[in-house]
Scaffold this motif. Structure first.
Motif, PDB file in Angstrom:
ATOM      1  N   UNK B 341       0.781  -1.377   0.078  1.00 58.71           N
ATOM      2  CA  UNK B 341      -0.078   0.184   0.061  1.00 58.71           C
ATOM      3  C   UNK B 341       0.877   1.292  -0.104  1.00 58.71           C
ATOM      4  N   UNK B 342       1.887   1.252   0.949  1.00 55.92           N
ATOM      5  CA  UNK B 342       2.652   2.530   1.106  1.00 55.92           C
ATOM      6  C   UNK B 342       4.147   2.120   1.246  1.00 55.92           C
ATOM      7  N   UNK B 343       5.073   2.626   0.343  1.00 58.71           N
ATOM      8  CA  UNK B 343       6.324   2.059   0.595  1.00 58.71           C
ATOM      9  C   UNK B 343       6.947   3.348   1.709  1.00 58.71           C
ATOM     10  N   UNK B 344       6.394   4.561   1.516  1.00 60.59           N
ATOM     11  CA  UNK B 344       6.829   5.690   2.352  1.00 60.59           C
ATOM     12  C   UNK B 344       6.742   4.950   4.058  1.00 60.59           C
ATOM     13  N   UNK B 345       5.575   4.297   4.181  1.00 60.91           N
ATOM     14  CA  UNK B 345       5.519   4.130   5.873  1.00 60.91           C
ATOM     15  C   UNK B 345       6.441   2.901   6.008  1.00 60.91           C
ATOM     16  N   UNK B 346       6.752   2.005   5.121  1.00 53.36           N
ATOM     17  CA  UNK B 346       7.600   1.082   5.193  1.00 53.36           C
ATOM     18  C   UNK B 346       8.863   1.610   5.534  1.00 53.36           C
ATOM     19  N   UNK B 389       6.626   2.732  14.655  1.00 50.21           N
ATOM     20  CA  UNK B 389       6.936   2.009  13.394  1.00 50.21           C
ATOM     21  C   UNK B 389       6.033   0.786  13.435  1.00 50.21           C
ATOM     22  N   UNK B 390       5.806   0.027  14.330  1.00 51.28           N
ATOM     23  CA  UNK B 390       4.846  -1.143  14.103  1.00 51.28           C
ATOM     24  C   UNK B 390       3.245  -0.657  13.530  1.00 51.28           C
ATOM     25  N   UNK B 391       2.898   0.505  14.479  1.00 54.05           N
ATOM     26  CA  UNK B 391       1.613   0.834  13.955  1.00 54.05           C
ATOM     27  C   UNK B 391       1.566   1.424  12.436  1.00 54.05           C
ATOM     28  N   UNK B 392       2.795   1.868  12.249  1.00 55.25           N
ATOM     29  CA  UNK B 392       2.651   2.568  10.418  1.00 55.25           C
ATOM     30  C   UNK B 392       2.563   0.889   9.738  1.00 55.25           C
ATOM     31  N   UNK B 393       3.378   0.063  10.130  1.00 53.31           N
ATOM     32  CA  UNK B 393       3.523  -0.973   9.387  1.00 53.31           C
ATOM     33  C   UNK B 393       2.234  -1.909   9.619  1.00 53.31           C
ATOM     34  N   UNK B 394       1.469  -1.873  10.712  1.00 55.89           N
ATOM     35  CA  UNK B 394       0.347  -2.581  10.762  1.00 55.89           C
ATOM     36  C   UNK B 394      -0.839  -1.944   9.844  1.00 55.89           C
ATOM     37  N   UNK B 395      -0.759  -0.620   9.636  1.00 53.72           N
ATOM     38  CA  UNK B 395      -1.745   0.087   8.807  1.00 53.72           C
ATOM     39  C   UNK B 395      -1.502  -0.170   7.275  1.00 53.72           C
ATOM     40  N   UNK B 423       2.347  -7.447  19.037  1.00 51.17           N
ATOM     41  CA  UNK B 423       3.373  -6.748  19.616  1.00 51.17           C
ATOM     42  C   UNK B 423       2.742  -5.297  20.110  1.00 51.17           C
ATOM     43  N   UNK B 424       1.995  -4.611  19.260  1.00 46.49           N
ATOM     44  CA  UNK B 424       1.494  -3.611  19.785  1.00 46.49           C
ATOM     45  C   UNK B 424       0.832  -3.418  21.101  1.00 46.49           C
TER      46      UNK B 424
END
Lengths: 341, 720
Positions: B341-346, B389-395, B423-424
């Protein structure tokens, strides 16, 4: 499986189950425990130096190797006179805005348990020397040394606490080793670690998995006890394995008048009630190790016999029957000694 | 638990487990009840040594024979004796002699291995009988405790697997070599026949000689013109004439290119993970050395208590987490057949987690520690970065799954996304201050540290295995349903087991019991997971020898089984008496976090980077990495388990504490040696990463030219 092809339903179900179990096994028990446990009436809240010392204890990761819990199993009896209970931990609170409540219970016993170190080893001098380098007093120790908590001064100022460090541990530095505030705070914290007596009438928890006492030969019990091992566990860290003590810090037992005396009364008195008769010579007071560690007459007899007949000492061994009598006698003499029983 | 009820030396069961002695099992009642635990220990140790010895003897006999053959060949010892025999032989005898000799040789090589396997198999089958028969006779023995017996068996499993693997390999080499030798022998005999003076040769032999002399010119049918190789059958043959010491493995399959932007993200995740692996294990190595040399330095920043959390946190949040996420960023979009979905969030996740580990490590060394609770030593402002970081990846993952083109959500994504959610959750529970006073903190700590391991690392990694293992075997996973069963049972049981780290402590007895029961329940997900992986392997075992990724998955699977069940065995109340607080726990955490997680991650990394960069690691160094890590892990864990057990026994016997410290010295030394092997293997792994990622100077002229012609397809990924 249509239900699980909907990602919202699938992941909400999984999260829901996990949250439900989390609340059930972690949050509710935690809340219940903190609500329903208060410190014991005699417990004193940490303050000042001791509180600072606790922060130093956590900062240096002491919890990685030292537990602070006496489990309700017989093998843990050496660490305290009763199993730890929830109330013992009830006075632990969040350190500050940045740091959580300290995890002092621990999961690893690379070093000894410290739940009652304040009782087992009350000597500040011993702790300071030990902290500077543990191998000064315990040769086999693998504990890290903490020399950065000490300063080496040519001339110690007034009020400085001088630590008696043997030359070979100074690595060529000249002068006296002086404890910094940090070291004193840390030791102050360790001194507060004591098991508090349960309020009157409350029985201690029972120790489980009792060790069976072997008595196959029918010989008196103190002959079966290993005096050397008991000495190692209770006396050696100060008086040393060779009985020579540590020059200027802990007196020798080798050739000691008290040890060699035909009449064991004074020796029993010292073991049970402590001793401060040689403070003038620079030796710190001896703690009432027999009382603190709940040693039985048989154990004390075994230790005394070991001390009386080792390192060239050549006195008569003692029997547990004699010791028992003397113990009752010296108990009366010491009304001022705080009883921990 | 009444220890006296479990009588007879159950170590005997272990003995019988390894050797088929059905008769002894019957006569066991005559064993004197005075057999002490000491004897049991010695026997188990002897057995271990025996197995290794047997393998060593087997190998040395094999190599010895090989050497003998080689020497014979060199000296040409043949002539003297053979000449004598030969003079008396007629042609028929020669024939039968030749035949006899050939068949005998082949037979001799065939028998050893089946025999060995038969012994092992027979032993395992028999063991159940023995267990049934062991009843009360001796009052107390360490080896009469279920938990300890289970663990011993579990420890032996990977060792035996390793030994069997190695034995198989060597025996294969020997077999191949012998086969060649046999052929050469035939040749030599015929040659010998030719050299004999004619008057001494009987008519029959002369005829035979003529027959033997006759050779085709090899081109009677084909003629002498060059072949017209329309289908590339001849030009594509790969010929290796010389003896190879390292088996040639299959190359990674050429696959359609991955989006280079995504490739770049994944590769950076894996590069930083490697950096933290090398950093974290260097710290661990140094901390391990301090057990042997406590006065190695006297700097506050490097004192043991501060380094220990730096080691654990950097291999947890740095190495394992980053590697998992990197591999996850490949799997999640791939199984939904969409773009991420988003490379940026990665990228944000990557930055945030690296910042967490960097800042956290510095603060820990400076003496700023959240409270000493294991794995939550970073103070909350630092761990918050990780959480974001994890929340961004989860989304990111959820949005990717929402737009998937497949109807079903592949089971990998169940595991991976659940792991990120959990984990969150556990981080929030662990860092919120409302239930952290007194024992509340300890209960939270037990929950947090174990969920961190089981719900984050284990769950996520299992999700990765459900993708990478079938991919590497080129076949679907054996059972989708087993994967789902393991998923739900893992959530159900694992969540309960946190407080098993505090058995016999002041934590409520009932909560301890729940944790122990939950630990036993873990058998369900572990057995179903292991079964699933092994059944996926079934029918494709031949692929293992030709692959450099599959061995990592095999070791990971074996440790998943033995390491996880060891956790179950450790949770029992009796085993807690012996093992709790000792180095046994340290060994267990390395068996699992390293044996399971790290090995699976390496398997995944070696599977995926060659696809992204089209560059393979040198197979020799992958092999070195694998064996050094595996052998190092065994050297690390086994001494600690033995030493930890014996130390626990010393405490039970009431020996002075300091004696148990001096007693551990040799075991700590072995740990340092094993640790050094593991650490060195990580340097090799880093080298392999470099070889896979750094663009090579050599240009494949054909490919480049074609690419230029077509101007299609993506460029090689360039990460400089």
């Amino acid at each position: 499986m249509e239900y699980f092809n909907d990602h919202k339903k699938l992941f909400l179900t999984a999260l829901g189950l996990f949250l439900f179990l989390t609340i059930l096994v972690a949050i509710l028990p935690a809340l219940y425990n903190q609500k329903n446990n208060a410190p014991l009436p005699q417990a004193e809240a940490l303050s000042g130096d001791a509180l600072q010392g606790k922060a130093i204890y956590v900062a240096n990761g002491c919890v990685a190797c030292h537990t602070q819990q006496v489990r309700n199993v017989d093998m843990d009896k050496v660490w305290g006179e009763r199993p730890s209970i929830a109330a013992d931990y009830a006075s632990l609170h969040r350190t500050d805005l940045w740091r959580n409540t300290a995890t002092v219970m621990g999961t690893e016993r690379t070093g000894p348990d410290l739940a009652s170190i304040g009782t087992r080893q009350p000597s500040i001098d011993w702790h300071l020397v030990h902290m500077f380098n543990p191998r000064i007093v315990v040769k086999q120790s693998i504990m890290p040394a903490y020399p950065w908590m000490f300063e080496v001064k040519k001339v110690p100022a007034k009020g400085d606490v001088v630590v008696n460090v043997p030359k070979e541990y100074l690595q060529g530095q000249e002068g006296k080793v002086v404890a910094t505030k940090e070291a004193l705070q840390l030791v102050a914290y360790l001194q507060t670690l004591k098991q508090i007596k349960l309020p009157d009438g409350t029985p201690n928890l029972e120790f489980l998995y009792k060790r069976e006492k072997k008595n196959e030969s029918g010989a008196p019990q103190e002959q079966q006890l290993d005096g050397t091992a008991l000495y190692a566990a209770n006396c050696q860290s100060c008086h040393q394995e060779n009985g020579e003590g540590l020059k200027g810090a802990f007196p020798p037992l080798k050739g000691s008048k008290v040890v060699l005396d035909e009449n064991p009364e004074l020796m029993v008195d010292i073991i049970m009630n402590g001793y401060s008769g040689r403070v003038q010579e620079g030796f710190p007071p001896m703690p009432a190790i027999g009382t603190n560690n709940n040693l039985t007459p048989e154990e004390i007899a075994a230790i005394m016999s070991h001390e009386k007949t080792s390192w060239g000492n050549n006195a008569k061994k003692v029997t547990s029957a004699d010791i028992k009598k003397l113990m009752d006698l010296v108990k009366l003499k010491s009304k001022d000694t705080p009883a921990t029983k | 638990m009444n220890t006296s009820k479990y009588g007879i030396p159950r170590w005997f069961a272990i003995v019988s487990l390894l050797f088929p002695f059905p008769l002894l099992a019957q006569s066991e009642r005559t064993v004197p009840p005075s057999a002490s635990p000491g004897i049991g220990e010695i026997i188990v140790l002897c057995l271990l040594v025996l197995i290794v010895l047997a393998a060593a003897i087997f190998l040395s006999v094999e190599t010895h024979e090989m050497m003998k053959l080689v020497r014979k060949k060199m000296k040409g010892e043949y002539t003297g004796k053979v000449e004598e025999y030969f003079n008396a032989f007629d042609s028929k005898q020669i024939d039968t002699f030749l035949k006899y000799k050939q068949t005998r040789k082949l037979k001799a090589t065939g028998t050893n291995l089946p025999l060995l396997l038969f012994m092992l198999l027979g032993a395992t089958l028999l063991s159940t009988n023995v267990f049934a028969q062991t009843t009360a006779e001796k009052p107390f023995s360490l080896f009469s405790e279920g938990g300890i017996v289970i663990t011993l068996i579990l420890i032996l499993t990977p060792i035996l697997t390793g030994i069997i693997l190695m034995t198989l390999k060597v025996s294969n080499i020997v077999k191949r070599y012998r086969f060649n030798q046999n052929l050469a022998e035939v040749e030599r005999l015929t040659e010998y026949l030719k050299t004999l003076p004619e008057e001494e040769i009987s008519d029959a032999l002369r005829k035979r000689k003529a027959v033997l002399d006759y050779k085709l010119r090899q081109n009677e049918l084909s003629g002498s013109l060059p072949p017209n190789d329309d289908k590339g059958i001849i030009t594509n043959v790969n010929e290796h004439a010389n003896i190879r010491f390292i088996a040639e493995k299959r190359k990674a399959l050429k696959r359609p290119d991955v989006d280079p932007q995504l490739s770049k993200l994944i590769i950076w995740f894996l590069i930083t993970a490697t950096v933290w692996l090398v950093f974290g294990t260097s710290i661990g190595e140094y901390a391990g050395i301090k057990f042997v040399a406590p006065d190695a330095d006297h700097l506050s920043w490097l004192s043991f208590g501060r380094l220990r959390p730096v080691h654990t946190n950097s291999v947890f949040w740095g190495w394992s987490s980053l590697a998992m996420l990197g591999l996850g960023y490949y799997v999640v979009p791939r199984v939904g057949n969409v773009q991420i979905y988003s490379l940026k969030w990665g990228w944000y996740t990557l930055y945030l987690i690296n910042a967490t580990v960097l800042l956290g490590s510095i603060l820990l060394m400076a003496g700023i520690n959240n409270g000493g609770g294991e794995y939550r030593e970073y103070v909350w402002p630092i761990q918050l970065l990780f959480g974001i970081g994890l929340a961004l990846t989860l989304a990111n993952f959820l949005k990717t799954v929402a737009t998937r083109k497949t109807k079903e959500i592949y089971v990998s994504n169940w595991y991976i996304i659940a792991a990120v959610m959990f984990a969150i959750t556990i981080s929030v529970v662990a860092y919120l201050p409302f239930w952290q006073d007194g024992l509340g903190e300890t209960i939270t700590q037990g929950y947090y540290m174990h969920q961190g391991v089981g719900m984050w690392f284990m769950l996520f990694t299992l999700g990765l295995v459900y993708y990478y293992l079938p991919q590497q075997l080129n076949k679907p996973i054996y059972s989708y349903s087993l994967g789902i069963l393991a998923f739900w049972s893992q959530i159900f049981f694992y969540t309960l087991i946190g407080t098993h780290h505090f058995v016999f402590s002041a934590i409520p007895w009932s909560l301890q019991t729940v944790a122990i029961v939950g630990s036993v329940g873990m058998v369900i997900p572990v057995v179903s997971g292991t079964t699933n992986f092994l059944m996926t392997f079934k029918g494709s075992w031949n692929k293992v020898s030709g692959s450099y990724t599959l061995p990592f998955f095999i070791i990971g699977t074996i440790f998943y089984f033995s390491g996880s069940l060891q956790g179950t065995a450790e949770a029992f109340r009796f085993t807690n008496l012996v093992w709790h607080f000792t180095d046994f726990t340290v060994a267990h955490s390395h068996l699992t976090m390293y044996g399971i997680i790290a090995f699976f991650l390496w398997g995944g990394i070696y599977a995926i980077i060659p696809r992204l960069t089209r560059q393979e690691p040198p197979q020799v160094t992958v092999g070195i990495h694998f064996w050094m890590a595996f052998i190092g892990l065994l050297f690390y864990t086994i001494p600690l388990m033995i030493g930890g057990t014996l130390r626990g026994m010393m405490w039970l016997d009431g020996k002075p504490f300091i004696d148990s410290v001096s007693f551990m010295a040799p075991y700590w030394l072995w740990r340092a040696i094993g640790g050094t092997l593991m650490w060195a293997s990580h340097l090799v792994f880093a080298f392999n990463m470099y070889k896979m990622i750094n663009p090579r100077k050599v240009v494949n002229i054909n490919e480049e030219a074609l690419e230029k012609l077509t101007l299609e397809g993506h460029e090689l990924v360039d990460v400089q």
